[in-house]
Scaffold this active site. Structure first.
Site, PDB file in Angstrom:
ATOM      1  N   CYS A 184       0.827  -1.202   0.000  1.00  0.00           N
ATOM      2  CA  CYS A 184       0.000   0.000   0.000  1.00  0.00           C
ATOM      3  C   CYS A 184       0.867   1.261   0.000  1.00  0.00           C
ATOM      4  O   CYS A 184       1.457   1.575  -1.021  1.00  0.00           O
ATOM      5  CB  CYS A 184      -1.010  -0.062   1.134  1.00  0.00           C
ATOM      6  SG  CYS A 184      -2.500   0.861   0.728  1.00  0.00           S
TER       7      CYS A 184
ATOM      8  N   HIS B  30      -3.702  -5.164   0.258  1.00  0.00           N
ATOM      9  CA  HIS B  30      -3.126  -5.692   1.502  1.00  0.00           C
ATOM     10  C   HIS B  30      -3.196  -7.217   1.509  1.00  0.00           C
ATOM     11  O   HIS B  30      -4.172  -7.784   1.998  1.00  0.00           O
ATOM     12  CB  HIS B  30      -3.909  -5.164   2.709  1.00  0.00           C
ATOM     13  CG  HIS B  30      -3.736  -3.703   2.949  1.00  0.00           C
ATOM     14  ND1 HIS B  30      -2.848  -3.204   3.869  1.00  0.00           N
ATOM     15  CD2 HIS B  30      -4.320  -2.634   2.371  1.00  0.00           C
ATOM     16  CE1 HIS B  30      -2.900  -1.881   3.858  1.00  0.00           C
ATOM     17  NE2 HIS B  30      -3.789  -1.507   2.963  1.00  0.00           N
TER      18      HIS B  30
ATOM     19  N   GLU C  72      -1.746  -9.148   3.399  1.00  0.00           N
ATOM     20  CA  GLU C  72      -1.671  -9.676   4.771  1.00  0.00           C
ATOM     21  C   GLU C  72      -3.040 -10.010   5.361  1.00  0.00           C
ATOM     22  O   GLU C  72      -3.132 -10.802   6.289  1.00  0.00           O
ATOM     23  CB  GLU C  72      -0.917  -8.687   5.681  1.00  0.00           C
ATOM     24  CG  GLU C  72      -1.627  -7.378   6.025  1.00  0.00           C
ATOM     25  CD  GLU C  72      -1.421  -6.264   4.995  1.00  0.00           C
ATOM     26  OE1 GLU C  72      -1.102  -6.572   3.832  1.00  0.00           O
ATOM     27  OE2 GLU C  72      -1.602  -5.084   5.371  1.00  0.00           O
TER      28      GLU C  72
HETATM   29  N1  GLN Z   1      -1.928   6.703   2.567  1.00  0.00           N
HETATM   30  C1  GLN Z   1      -2.063   5.922   1.382  1.00  0.00           C
HETATM   31  C2  GLN Z   1      -3.433   6.077   0.738  1.00  0.00           C
HETATM   32  O1  GLN Z   1      -4.373   6.474   1.373  1.00  0.00           O
HETATM   33  C3  GLN Z   1      -1.796   4.431   1.667  1.00  0.00           C
HETATM   34  C4  GLN Z   1      -2.755   3.810   2.608  1.00  0.00           C
HETATM   35  C5  GLN Z   1      -2.268   2.516   3.204  1.00  0.00           C
HETATM   36  O2  GLN Z   1      -1.069   2.259   3.223  1.00  0.00           O
HETATM   37  N2  GLN Z   1      -3.164   1.709   3.730  1.00  0.00           N
HETATM   38  O3  GLN Z   1      -3.580   5.829  -0.428  1.00  0.00           O
END
Ligand code: GLN
Length: 537
Positions: free
Chosen positions: A383, A509, A511
């Site tokens: 992410c 994600h 995970e």
């Molecule tokens: N801050 C970034 C976004 O909002 C990544 C978010 C995250 O890592 N869950 O796109």
């Protein structure tokens, strides 16, 4: 189908005793006996969900397939049971009140005074029984957050009292407490547990089973004493010793016959034994690894490891799948820069850059990517970590000066990570990110395709910002491949560098989907790359 059985798990004496792990372990034993089981968490706080909470408050925010932002315990439920949860598996006081107040405005209670009893407790009851009423589950375990005696938990305890009355033998209460050891007198003390059971009894709830966390064996005498003082059968006083890994707890609970006591009390057959062959196989691999590697985890919340719970558990699953012990070196992203990157990262076998929000520590994440890319260190960016990889590539390979995410630098001349149009219209913070499962098409011949062994996957998301597709050609022409694309929107979900031994950034994600029975293929491949790197060093 027979009536759904309900098991409530309450906590006493202190918080953090591991209600989530005890609930998951009990569910694992029941599932291994062939029952379909689910676990639900009721959280007494007033936020609608933990999505707006800082990880320092409650650790990681876990995201379900249907895009609910939930308590991290739901991650344990999925990892132990290998079964997805949903919005219905996590309910907060905020959500309960919100729906009661909405109903009140809609006129559902016209003429009546709306009160905690019965309106709030009825709403809690509905939420508890939603899962049972689907017909999918024979047993629903409901974990009540917080500790007995908390003012905010009172309506939940009252609901348990009412449901016990209504459901009779189809319902039982497990109370988890602590038996502290006093080193000065060399004794284990039962008084806090006695008091906590009394508190429950004052609310009209008699626990059926006591699970006692202790650092030393509590022995028969203490079990007898607790049974006498707390109105429970002696065999229903279960010892829960500290375990070397959370995945050992189902085995410890089986030794203590927690599953049998539960089944007896629910009038279900107890003869057969749970089938734990695969579970024990996993535990064996975990305990007797053939090799060791060290993976760095770079993030800004590393002081609180719960902030990265699903990532560290995924690494554990992947380690076992590789017969390998993975040591995690927790590295604060604020401490890394181009000058000291080699000191922080030099001895690692792989590095993972964690998700996150906001500017703090972000340059350290970019410095980490630069080092991993240049030094051919296996790299996984998740992410915000993927976004850091894209930005690093833009700054240092594409030479786009000032390239950034518009989240970190709203005035950047090159917003290689940017907000999509629909996010620009969003004004409310709660529940408005791109959330939950999305499909992703994998590019033929990519590392991603090789790892997943299929051409379409589905993974869970939680972010606002996206790879800016205006730059896609430039990236691909210079060695960073967009190897996963959203089939509906064309958004880039995966980037990789084919020239690098193992370099991957994922906008989703992974995970959230790794379980004991199904370690996530990306993590398995990442740990395998770490093993290869350590052998080549
Ligand atoms: N801050 C970034 C976004 O909002 C990544 C978010 C995250 O890592 N869950 O796109």
């Amino acid at each position: 189908m027979a009536n759904t059985k309900y098991i409530f798990v309450t906590g006493g004496v202190t918080s953090s005793l591991g209600k989530g792990i005890i609930s998951s372990s009990l569910a694992t034993l029941l599932q291994a006996r062939g029952y379909s089981v689910t676990i639900q968490k009721l959280d007494p706080y007033i936020n609608i969900d933990p999505g707006t909470l800082n990880p320092y408050e409650h650790g990681e925010c876990f995201v379900t397939e249907d895009g609910a932002e939930t308590d991290l315990d739901l991650g344990h439920y999925e990892r132990f049971l290998n079964r997805p949860t949903s919005q219905s598996n996590n309910v907060t006081t905020g959500r309960i009140y919100q729906s009661v107040i909405n109903k009140e405005r809609a006129g559902a209670y016209l003429g009546k005074t709306v009160q905690v009893i019965p309106h709030i407790t009825d709403e809690i009851k509905n939420r508890i029984q939603i899962l049972g009423n689907t017909g999918e589950f024979e047993i629903v375990i409901t974990e009540i957050g917080g500790t007995v005696g908390d003012i905010e938990a009172l309506p939940y305890i009252e609901t348990v009292r009412q449901l016990r009355w209504e459901l009779g033998d189809d319902c039982l209460v497990v109370h988890l407490t602590l038996i502290p050891y006093l080193p000065t007198t060399g004794e284990l003390k039962t008084k806090p547990t006695q008091h906590s059971v009394k508190l429950l009894q004052e609310s009209g709830v008699q626990p059926d089973i006591l699970v006692c966390r202790a650092e030393r064996s509590i022995g028969e005498d203490i079990k007898k004493k607790l049974a006498l003082f707390c109105n429970v059968k002696k065999e229903a006083v279960i010892e829960s010793l500290d375990a070397s890994t959370i995945y050992e707890v189902p085995i410890l609970m089986q030794k203590e016959k927690l599953d049998k006591v539960v089944l007896q009390r629910l009038n279900l057959p107890v003869e057969a034994e749970p089938d734990l062959v695969r579970w024990k196989d996993f535990l064996y691999k975990l305990k007797y690894p053939q090799s060791e590697v060290t993976i760095g985890l770079v993030g800004k919340y590393v002081e609180l490891k719960d902030a990265y719970k699903s990532i560290s558990e995924s690494i554990i699953h992947a380690g076992a799948a590789n017969d390998c012990k993975v040591h995690v070196k927790w590295i604060h992203s604020e401490s890394v820069n181009d000058e000291n990157a080699a000191t922080h990262l030099g001895n690692l076998d792989a590095v993972l850059v964690a998700p996150g929000f906001g500017e703090r520590g972000f340059v350290g994440k970019i410095a980490t990517v630069k080092y991993a890319r240049e030094q051919h260190l296996p790299f996984l960016g998740i992410c915000f970590g993927m976004q850091a990889a894209v930005i690093e590539f833009a700054q240092n390979v594409l030479q786009l000066a000032g390239a950034n995410s518009s989240e970190v630098d709203p005035k950047t001349p090159h917003p290689v990570i940017d907000l999509m149009e629909e996010q620009k219209k969003v004004t409310n913070y709660g529940g408005t990110m791109r959330l939950g499962a999305c499909a992703c098409d994998l590019t033929p011949d990519s590392l991603a395709k090789k790892i997943y062994k299929r051409s379409q996957i589905s993974e869970r998301h939680r972010h606002r910002f996206e790879f800016n597709s205006n730059y896609k050609e430039q990236f691909e022409a210079n060695g960073m491949l967009a190897s996963g694309l959203n089939p509906d929107t064309g958004l880039v979900e995966i980037v990789e560098i084919p020239e690098h031994p193992w370099f991957m950034g994922v906008q989703f994600h992974p995970e959230y989907k790794s379980t004991v029975a199904n370690p996530h293929p990306l993590f398995v491949s990442f740990v395998a790359a770490a093993v290869t790197h350590s052998q080549e060093k």
